[in-house]
Scaffold this motif. Sequence first.
Motif, PDB file in Angstrom:
ATOM      1  N   ASP A  41       0.806  -1.224   0.000  1.00 55.75           N
ATOM      2  CA  ASP A  41       0.000   0.000   0.000  1.00 55.75           C
ATOM      3  C   ASP A  41       0.840   1.276   0.000  1.00 55.75           C
ATOM      4  N   TRP A  42       2.123   1.142   0.246  1.00 48.45           N
ATOM      5  CA  TRP A  42       2.992   2.327   0.233  1.00 48.45           C
ATOM      6  C   TRP A  42       3.354   2.749  -1.186  1.00 48.45           C
ATOM      7  N   GLU A  43       3.227   1.824  -2.133  1.00 49.92           N
ATOM      8  CA  GLU A  43       3.589   2.130  -3.522  1.00 49.92           C
ATOM      9  C   GLU A  43       2.836   3.379  -3.996  1.00 49.92           C
ATOM     10  N   GLU A  44       3.539   4.197  -4.744  1.00 45.97           N
ATOM     11  CA  GLU A  44       3.007   5.405  -5.381  1.00 45.97           C
ATOM     12  C   GLU A  44       2.606   6.489  -4.376  1.00 45.97           C
ATOM     13  N   GLN A  45       3.208   6.453  -3.212  1.00 45.29           N
ATOM     14  CA  GLN A  45       3.040   7.526  -2.222  1.00 45.29           C
ATOM     15  C   GLN A  45       4.407   8.142  -1.966  1.00 45.29           C
ATOM     16  N   LEU A  46       4.416   9.339  -1.431  1.00 42.42           N
ATOM     17  CA  LEU A  46       5.673   9.895  -0.953  1.00 42.42           C
ATOM     18  C   LEU A  46       6.004   9.203   0.366  1.00 42.42           C
ATOM     19  N   TRP A  47       7.274   8.867   0.563  1.00 35.36           N
ATOM     20  CA  TRP A  47       7.673   8.250   1.830  1.00 35.36           C
ATOM     21  C   TRP A  47       7.262   9.133   3.000  1.00 35.36           C
ATOM     22  N   SER A  48       7.357  10.430   2.820  1.00 34.76           N
ATOM     23  CA  SER A  48       7.015  11.363   3.908  1.00 34.76           C
ATOM     24  C   SER A  48       5.526  11.338   4.254  1.00 34.76           C
ATOM     25  N   ALA A  49       4.681  10.809   3.370  1.00 37.07           N
ATOM     26  CA  ALA A  49       3.237  10.748   3.611  1.00 37.07           C
ATOM     27  C   ALA A  49       2.800   9.440   4.268  1.00 37.07           C
ATOM     28  N   ILE A  50       3.716   8.488   4.360  1.00 37.34           N
ATOM     29  CA  ILE A  50       3.389   7.193   4.954  1.00 37.34           C
ATOM     30  C   ILE A  50       3.423   7.324   6.473  1.00 37.34           C
ATOM     31  N   ASP A  51       2.405   6.780   7.130  1.00 41.44           N
ATOM     32  CA  ASP A  51       2.288   6.832   8.588  1.00 41.44           C
ATOM     33  C   ASP A  51       3.559   6.265   9.236  1.00 41.44           C
ATOM     34  N   ALA A  74       4.123   5.260  12.137  1.00 44.18           N
ATOM     35  CA  ALA A  74       3.879   4.076  12.963  1.00 44.18           C
ATOM     36  C   ALA A  74       3.942   2.799  12.112  1.00 44.18           C
ATOM     37  N   GLU A  75       3.473   2.865  10.847  1.00 38.27           N
ATOM     38  CA  GLU A  75       3.546   1.706   9.957  1.00 38.27           C
ATOM     39  C   GLU A  75       4.996   1.358   9.619  1.00 38.27           C
ATOM     40  N   ILE A  76       5.779   2.372   9.336  1.00 37.80           N
ATOM     41  CA  ILE A  76       7.190   2.138   9.014  1.00 37.80           C
ATOM     42  C   ILE A  76       7.910   1.582  10.238  1.00 37.80           C
ATOM     43  N   THR A  96       9.994  -1.945  10.567  1.00 40.49           N
ATOM     44  CA  THR A  96      11.407  -2.042  10.943  1.00 40.49           C
ATOM     45  C   THR A  96      11.614  -2.795  12.263  1.00 40.49           C
ATOM     46  N   ARG A  97      10.603  -2.822  13.113  1.00 39.11           N
ATOM     47  CA  ARG A  97      10.712  -3.584  14.375  1.00 39.11           C
ATOM     48  C   ARG A  97      10.743  -5.092  14.110  1.00 39.11           C
ATOM     49  N   ASP A  98       9.977  -5.549  13.133  1.00 35.38           N
ATOM     50  CA  ASP A  98       9.954  -6.967  12.768  1.00 35.38           C
ATOM     51  C   ASP A  98      10.255  -7.061  11.279  1.00 35.38           C
ATOM     52  N   PHE A  99      11.473  -6.655  10.940  1.00 34.80           N
ATOM     53  CA  PHE A  99      11.867  -6.477   9.550  1.00 34.80           C
ATOM     54  C   PHE A  99      11.780  -7.766   8.734  1.00 34.80           C
ATOM     55  N   ALA A 100      11.950  -8.892   9.371  1.00 34.88           N
ATOM     56  CA  ALA A 100      11.919 -10.163   8.650  1.00 34.88           C
ATOM     57  C   ALA A 100      10.513 -10.535   8.192  1.00 34.88           C
ATOM     58  N   ASP A 101       9.521 -10.286   9.028  1.00 36.90           N
ATOM     59  CA  ASP A 101       8.223 -10.898   8.785  1.00 36.90           C
ATOM     60  C   ASP A 101       7.029  -9.964   8.627  1.00 36.90           C
ATOM     61  N   VAL A 102       7.176  -8.680   8.888  1.00 34.29           N
ATOM     62  CA  VAL A 102       6.061  -7.759   8.656  1.00 34.29           C
ATOM     63  C   VAL A 102       6.082  -7.341   7.190  1.00 34.29           C
ATOM     64  N   ARG A 103       4.924  -7.421   6.559  1.00 29.50           N
ATOM     65  CA  ARG A 103       4.819  -7.061   5.141  1.00 29.50           C
ATOM     66  C   ARG A 103       4.909  -5.542   4.975  1.00 29.50           C
ATOM     67  N   ALA A 104       5.758  -5.125   4.062  1.00 29.77           N
ATOM     68  CA  ALA A 104       5.864  -3.700   3.748  1.00 29.77           C
ATOM     69  C   ALA A 104       4.520  -3.211   3.238  1.00 29.77           C
TER      70      ALA A 104
END
Length: 183
Positions: free
Chosen positions: A86-96, A98-100, A104-112
């Motif tokens: 769902d982050w595709e085609e958004q500005l990184w600065s506009a992504i919540d 908390a989602e990022i 990064t807290r569970d980098f192996a298994d949380v879906r981007a």
Amino acid sequence: MKLLLVRHARTTAVDGFCYGRTDVPVLPEVTRAVAERVAPVLPEGVSLTCSPLSRCSELAQAIVALRPDLAVAGADPRIAEMDLGDWEEQLWSAIDRAEIDAWTRDFADVRAGRSGECTRQFMRRVGEAFDAWRAGGRDAVWITHAGVIRCAWLLRDGIRAIERSDQWPGRPIAFGECITIEI
């Protein structure tokens, strides 16, 4: 044995635009300039594989037009960029944020981007292509993306999965840069 990894040319996307699997175009003259710089340094007869995204496939076509001696293996979806959901085609600065942070807290298994790939899936996918290259026993060229190149560095070092975001290689990779991995 060598794997030459070429990052695609700069896209038309604005800086800060999230476009992992989004097919963002590259201006033809920008693709041509990268091809003219990369084509002369590729070994004779080497096999060339590209991501199916146009920013890579068009660069592969431009290189082969300059170097018809190259063996073209075609497009391989295993070396496409990571799906950022769902982050595709958004500005990184506009992504919540908390989602990022959750990613990064569970980098192996949380879906981007909630619906994209997790890092473990991405590394497994690229790892399949990496293993096929190694089993082939020949030098090769991949026209690909920064995320795939970073993944290949980890695979070269025998790392098949990472747990934390700080384990992901942070070295910048320039558009059109050619990086060699030797094993």
